[in-house]
Design an enzyme around this catalytic site. Structure first.
Site, PDB file in Angstrom:
ATOM      1  CB  SER A 119      -0.952  -0.044   1.194  1.00 38.92           C
ATOM      2  OG  SER A 119      -1.843   1.014   1.132  1.00 38.92           O
ATOM      3  CG  HIS A 120       0.263   3.639   3.375  1.00 42.32           C
ATOM      4  ND1 HIS A 120      -0.558   2.553   3.519  1.00 42.32           N
ATOM      5  CD2 HIS A 120       0.801   3.867   4.581  1.00 42.32           C
ATOM      6  CE1 HIS A 120      -0.527   2.144   4.776  1.00 42.32           C
ATOM      7  NE2 HIS A 120       0.293   2.922   5.445  1.00 42.32           N
TER       8      HIS A 120
ATOM      9  CG  ASP B 283      -2.828   3.969  -1.610  1.00 40.13           C
ATOM     10  OD1 ASP B 283      -3.538   3.891  -2.631  1.00 40.13           O
ATOM     11  OD2 ASP B 283      -2.823   3.101  -0.720  1.00 40.13           O
TER      12      ASP B 283
ATOM     13  CG  ASP C 145      -2.903  -0.578  -2.525  1.00 35.01           C
ATOM     14  OD1 ASP C 145      -2.773   0.561  -2.027  1.00 35.01           O
ATOM     15  OD2 ASP C 145      -3.575  -1.474  -1.977  1.00 35.01           O
TER      16      ASP C 145
ATOM     17  CG  ASP D  52      -6.226   0.796  -1.127  1.00 36.13           C
ATOM     18  OD1 ASP D  52      -5.334   1.657  -0.987  1.00 36.13           O
ATOM     19  OD2 ASP D  52      -6.232  -0.296  -0.503  1.00 36.13           O
ATOM     20  NE  ARG D  53      -3.952   3.980   2.981  1.00 42.16           N
ATOM     21  CZ  ARG D  53      -3.416   4.149   4.189  1.00 42.16           C
ATOM     22  NH1 ARG D  53      -2.955   5.324   4.543  1.00 42.16           N
ATOM     23  NH2 ARG D  53      -3.319   3.151   5.023  1.00 42.16           N
TER      24      ARG D  53
ATOM     25  CD  GLU E  62      -7.886   6.924  10.407  1.00 36.90           C
ATOM     26  OE1 GLU E  62      -7.009   7.771  10.130  1.00 36.90           O
ATOM     27  OE2 GLU E  62      -7.675   5.688  10.420  1.00 36.90           O
TER      28      GLU E  62
ATOM     29  CE  LYS F 238      -7.622   1.931   2.111  1.00 36.11           C
ATOM     30  NZ  LYS F 238      -7.359   0.568   2.646  1.00 36.11           N
TER      31      LYS F 238
HETATM   32  C1  G16 Z   1      -5.109  -0.559   5.464  1.00 37.77           C
HETATM   33  C2  G16 Z   1      -6.518  -1.019   5.707  1.00 37.77           C
HETATM   34  C3  G16 Z   1      -7.364   0.122   6.187  1.00 37.77           C
HETATM   35  C4  G16 Z   1      -6.738   0.763   7.407  1.00 37.77           C
HETATM   36  C5  G16 Z   1      -5.313   1.181   7.087  1.00 37.77           C
HETATM   37  C6  G16 Z   1      -4.579   1.690   8.313  1.00 37.77           C
HETATM   38  O1  G16 Z   1      -5.098   0.338   4.400  1.00 37.77           O
HETATM   39  O2  G16 Z   1      -7.090  -1.559   4.541  1.00 37.77           O
HETATM   40  O3  G16 Z   1      -8.637  -0.374   6.480  1.00 37.77           O
HETATM   41  O4  G16 Z   1      -7.482   1.867   7.809  1.00 37.77           O
HETATM   42  O5  G16 Z   1      -4.601   0.072   6.616  1.00 37.77           O
HETATM   43  O6  G16 Z   1      -4.488   0.644   9.222  1.00 37.77           O
HETATM   44  P1  G16 Z   1      -3.574   0.776  10.502  1.00 37.77           P
HETATM   45  O7  G16 Z   1      -4.107   1.970  11.250  1.00 37.77           O
HETATM   46  O8  G16 Z   1      -3.766  -0.522  11.226  1.00 37.77           O
HETATM   47  O9  G16 Z   1      -2.160   1.026  10.042  1.00 37.77           O
HETATM   48  P2  G16 Z   1      -4.007   0.200   3.254  1.00 37.77           P
HETATM   49  O10 G16 Z   1      -4.295   1.355   2.344  1.00 37.77           O
HETATM   50  O11 G16 Z   1      -2.690   0.276   3.953  1.00 37.77           O
HETATM   51  O12 G16 Z   1      -4.264  -1.146   2.660  1.00 37.77           O
END
Ligand code: G16
Length: 540
Positions: free
Chosen positions: A113-114, A276, A278, A280-281, A363, A375
């Site tokens: 992801s990010h 981001d 991948d 999704d954000r 958030e 997302k």
């Molecule tokens: C993932 C999850 C999200 C979550 C985020 C942050 O996003 O899919 O639902 O809100 O991580 O999670 P944490 O607060 O546990 O770091 P992504 O975009 O990283 O796949």
């Protein structure tokens, strides 16, 4: 078909976190490490013989190596067909859509992801189920259990040219290399009023989209520039790079600073957005107006009926617990339910499948709907564009109107990154123990009204997820939430979520509105005492 069985032994720590297994590339690159995890997935997930598997990733370093190996392993494990994005590319929402559209039994999405990419940075694998969404905890728990006993992984010999569109055979299995953008772009066109957006663009509406050298570049160029007519160059950093150009592909005010500065400049475009690693954000910034992800969810929900895909109205809204309550006020006004889930998109899956909600958000810059089970960054951008085009207002005007009607939830998240894990766990343990004694405690001008550890009972299948974050609620309606991130790869990340509501005071600066809460967070949790940190690394 020759199937080779490779002996192996378990690795410790292959427990999927908030969103799959995320580790440093050097951890994933150890012999058998990725193979053990993928074989554990194949050993436990439900599927019919000859099932279809979708594979794609965000293009980060190490993607291609793991994708080719996963294809060889899928053939050895009885899959009949793999659909893989050209170049190994599939954004997370596009993968979710492909799984649903082609009736796949699931998909492997290779992304952290990010998190940053490159030989010394992060990698990740997550498994999505047949509804297109992240595997629920029952499945990830079973995968983890299997990683602890695994003793072999299976593969067939074979090579795949990931860059050539078309169909090949690996073992007895068909591998179709597909256009990663086409199906997704068609879905977006079915949901939104592209003609209205095109008219706005022709009328001079401008935007800047920062793809952060990550996966959304090709999707954004096709949709924003080719189909909607935004000028060439609207999409910045549009070529996916294995190391994201050395940046964190995290669309927030720290890592998307250039976009933020451009949007605050006198000659700013009308609309700015970023996505981001991948895809999704999303980050939404109007000309001279930043919109928090929590507000974005509320504003999108309040106006979604202006998009053809949502013209019939919303069934309900869901938000993760740390997300502000701005969306709850919209749900109330619309007379629809609002659900509060733990952090993690996987918790929205049952609500979406059961038709209880249409729109969800977090958030952490995630917003999406029942069109897929992830997302979806570009979806949020397009819904914003659709709303602005139909209403003919600026982001700032829309935000002010929204706050005037619903009041404003001032909001920020403070992240303390790469904290010593033992220190972070001690902070949470001490605060957990103190929760019963907190009500009635006065901290500056604030009085604690209630404090608890958030536990969620899924209204669809009754499953219980406890220990999902510590909430401290104040008599005035303000709130602090403390939790440890489940997506980091180094030490622990402490997240402190701060929220203050005002029904009438809608034009104040966020830091001033949150100052008392920031002091209270320190007084209540002893952040500096436990972590040695006196200020957060990232404020979003
Ligand atoms: C993932 C999850 C999200 C979550 C985020 C942050 O996003 O899919 O639902 O809100 O991580 O999670 P944490 O607060 O546990 O770091 P992504 O975009 O990283 O796949």
């Amino acid at each position: 078909m020759t199937i080779h069985s490779h002996p192996t032994t378990p690795f410790a720590g292959q427990k999927p976190g908030t969103s799959g297994l995320r580790k440093k590339v050097r951890v994933f690159a150890q012999p058998n490490y990725a193979e053990n995890f993928i074989q554990s997935v194949f050993d436990v997930v439900e599927r019919a013989p000859g099932a279809t598997l979708v594979i794609g990733g965000d293009g980060r370093f190490h993607n291609r190596v793991v994708i080719v190996q996963a294809i060889r392993m899928a053939a050895a494990n009885g899959y009949g067909r793999v659909l893989v994005g050209q170049g190994g590319i599939l954004s997370t929402p596009a993968a979710s859509h492909v799984i649903r559209k082609y009736g796949a039994s699931g998909g492997l999405i290779l992304s952290a992801s990010h998190n940053p990419g490159g030989p010394d940075e992060d990698f990740g694998i997550k498994y999505n189920i047949a509804n297109g969404g992240p595997a629920p905890e029952a499945v990830t728990d079973a995968i983890f259990a299997r990683t602890q006993t695994i003793d072999r992984w299976l593969a067939v010999p074979g090579e795949v040219d990931l860059d050539r569109l078309g169909t090949n055979l690996v073992g007895d299995m068909t591998v179709a290399v597909i256009d990663p953008v086409a199906d997704y772009a068609e879905l977006m066109e079915s949901l939104f009023d592209f003609a209205a957006i095109r008219r706005a663009v022709a009328g001079g509406f401008t935007m800047a989209f920062d793809a952060m050298s990550a996966v959304t570049g090709p999707y954004a160029v096709e949709i924003l520039e080719r189909r909607l007519g935004f000028a060439a160059g609207t999409v910045r950093n549009g070529t996916p790079l294995e190391d994201f150009g050395g940046h964190h592909p995290d669309p927030n005010l720290v890592h998307a600073r250039e976009l933020y500065d451009a949007m605050m400049a006198p000659d700013a475009p009308d609309f700015g957005a970023a996505s981001d690693g991948d895809g999704d954000r999303n980050l939404i910034i109007g000309r001279h107006r930043f919109i928090t992800p929590s507000d974005s969810l509320a504003m999108l929900a309040a106006n979604a009926h202006l998009a053809p895909g949502y013209a019939g109205g919303l069934k309900g809204i869901a938000r993760s617990m740390p997300t502000s309550a701005a969306a709850d006020r919209v749900a109330k006004a619309l007379g629809i339910p609002c659900f509060e889930t733990p952090t993690g998109w996987k918790f929205f899956g049952n609500l979406l499948d059961a038709g209880k909600v249409t729109i969800c958000g977090e958030e952490s810059a995630g917003t999406g709907s029942d069109h897929v089970r992830e997302k979806d960054g570009l979806w949020a951008v397009l819904l914003w564009l659709n709303i602005l085009a139909v209403r003919g207002v600026s982001v700032d005007a829309l935000a002010r109107e929204h706050w005037a009607k619903f009041g404003r939830n001032y909001y920020a998240r403070h992240d303390y990154e790469a904290v010593d894990s033992a220190a972070a766990n001690a902070l949470i343990a001490e605060l957990t123990q103190a929760l019963p004694s907190l009500p009635g405690r006065v901290v500056g001008p604030l009085t604690v009204a209630a404090a608890d550890s958030f536990s969620y009972t899924d209204p669809v299948d009754g499953s219980v997820s406890a220990g999902q974050g510590l909430r401290v609620l104040f008599a005035c309606g303000s709130r602090i939430v403390f939790r440890l991130s489940g997506t980091g790869t180094e030490g622990a990340t402490l997240r402190v979520y701060l929220e203050a509501y005002s029904a009438t005071d809608i034009d104040r600066e966020t830091p001033a509105m949150l100052a008392d809460l920031i002091a209270a967070a320190e007084a209540i949790a002893g952040i500096a005492r436990h972590t040695g940190r006196t200020r957060p690394d990232v404020v979003t």
